[in-house]
Design a protein around this motif. Structure first.
Motif, PDB file in Angstrom:
ATOM      1  N   ARG A  29      67.566 -45.335 -65.355  1.00 17.22           N
ATOM      2  CA  ARG A  29      67.219 -45.690 -63.983  1.00 17.22           C
ATOM      3  C   ARG A  29      67.574 -47.158 -63.755  1.00 17.22           C
ATOM      4  N   ALA A  30      68.400 -47.426 -62.734  1.00 16.64           N
ATOM      5  CA  ALA A  30      68.782 -48.795 -62.396  1.00 16.64           C
ATOM      6  C   ALA A  30      67.851 -49.371 -61.331  1.00 16.64           C
ATOM      7  N   SER A  31      67.391 -48.508 -60.430  1.00 18.80           N
ATOM      8  CA  SER A  31      66.430 -48.902 -59.394  1.00 18.80           C
ATOM      9  C   SER A  31      65.692 -47.639 -58.974  1.00 18.80           C
ATOM     10  N   LEU A  34      68.528 -45.194 -57.732  1.00 20.35           N
ATOM     11  CA  LEU A  34      69.851 -45.244 -58.363  1.00 20.35           C
ATOM     12  C   LEU A  34      69.726 -45.143 -59.879  1.00 20.35           C
ATOM     13  N   GLN A  35      70.537 -44.273 -60.465  1.00 21.02           N
ATOM     14  CA  GLN A  35      70.599 -44.124 -61.919  1.00 21.02           C
ATOM     15  C   GLN A  35      72.046 -44.293 -62.359  1.00 21.02           C
ATOM     16  N   ILE A  36      72.237 -44.721 -63.596  1.00 19.36           N
ATOM     17  CA  ILE A  36      73.572 -44.803 -64.175  1.00 19.36           C
ATOM     18  C   ILE A  36      73.586 -43.907 -65.415  1.00 19.36           C
ATOM     19  N   PHE A  37      74.783 -43.386 -65.751  1.00 15.27           N
ATOM     20  CA  PHE A  37      74.874 -42.555 -66.945  1.00 15.27           C
ATOM     21  C   PHE A  37      76.169 -42.817 -67.691  1.00 15.27           C
ATOM     22  N   ILE A  62      81.459 -42.177 -67.480  1.00 12.83           N
ATOM     23  CA  ILE A  62      80.393 -43.000 -66.922  1.00 12.83           C
ATOM     24  C   ILE A  62      80.227 -42.613 -65.452  1.00 12.83           C
ATOM     25  N   GLY A  63      79.084 -42.950 -64.861  1.00 14.54           N
ATOM     26  CA  GLY A  63      78.892 -42.638 -63.455  1.00 14.54           C
ATOM     27  C   GLY A  63      77.568 -43.127 -62.920  1.00 14.54           C
ATOM     28  N   VAL A  64      77.346 -42.810 -61.655  1.00 17.27           N
ATOM     29  CA  VAL A  64      76.112 -43.178 -60.969  1.00 17.27           C
ATOM     30  C   VAL A  64      75.519 -41.949 -60.287  1.00 17.27           C
TER      31      VAL A  64
END
Length: 135
Positions: A29-31, A34-37, A62-64
């Protein structure tokens, strides 16, 4: 950690040709929304019975993921990601059946380019239904 197995049947001849995509991703979890993977994706295709088989494609990716809770049970999301000669976009709607279990409807477009010696391009688009377990 998230894993997924997706199977695509060719619409024109269902059950004869099949493509599989398997993924394992580490999600952070970035915020709030919003998550990043980052992870690994494997795509393979062929005809049932082994008459035609394309070599598999393995890709680091990679992605969001953007998530928006619509109410206490319903969540809308979009995931965009990819790797070398591979791209993925997915839209989905998840419904919380109980804590830790969701039913999900999705639309996904997956493109894998330069697969095998023939360097073919595979495009997959379709709707899906599934379940998500959260630990």
């Amino acid at each position: 950690l998230a894993g997924r197995q997706t199977v695509y049947d060719v619409f024109a001849d269902p059950g004869r040709y099949r493509t599989r995509n398997s993924e394992v991703n580490l999600v952070r979890r970035a915020s709030g929304e919003l998550q990043i993977f980052a992870g690994w994706s494997h795509t393979s295709a062929g005809a049932r019975g082994g008459a035609l088989a394309l070599p598999g494609k393995n890709v680091a990716q990679i992605g969001v993921i953007g998530r928006r809770e619509l109410n206490d049970r319903l969540t809308l999301y979009v995931a965009i990601g990819g790797g070398l000669n591979m791209a993925n976009i997915e839209f989905g709607l998840s419904y919380c059946l109980r804590p830790g279990l969701e039913a999900t409807g999705t639309y996904r477009h997956l493109t894998a380019e330069k697969v095998g010696p023939a360097r073919v391009k595979e495009n997959f688009r379709g709707f899906g239904l599934g379940f998500t377990l959260k630990f």
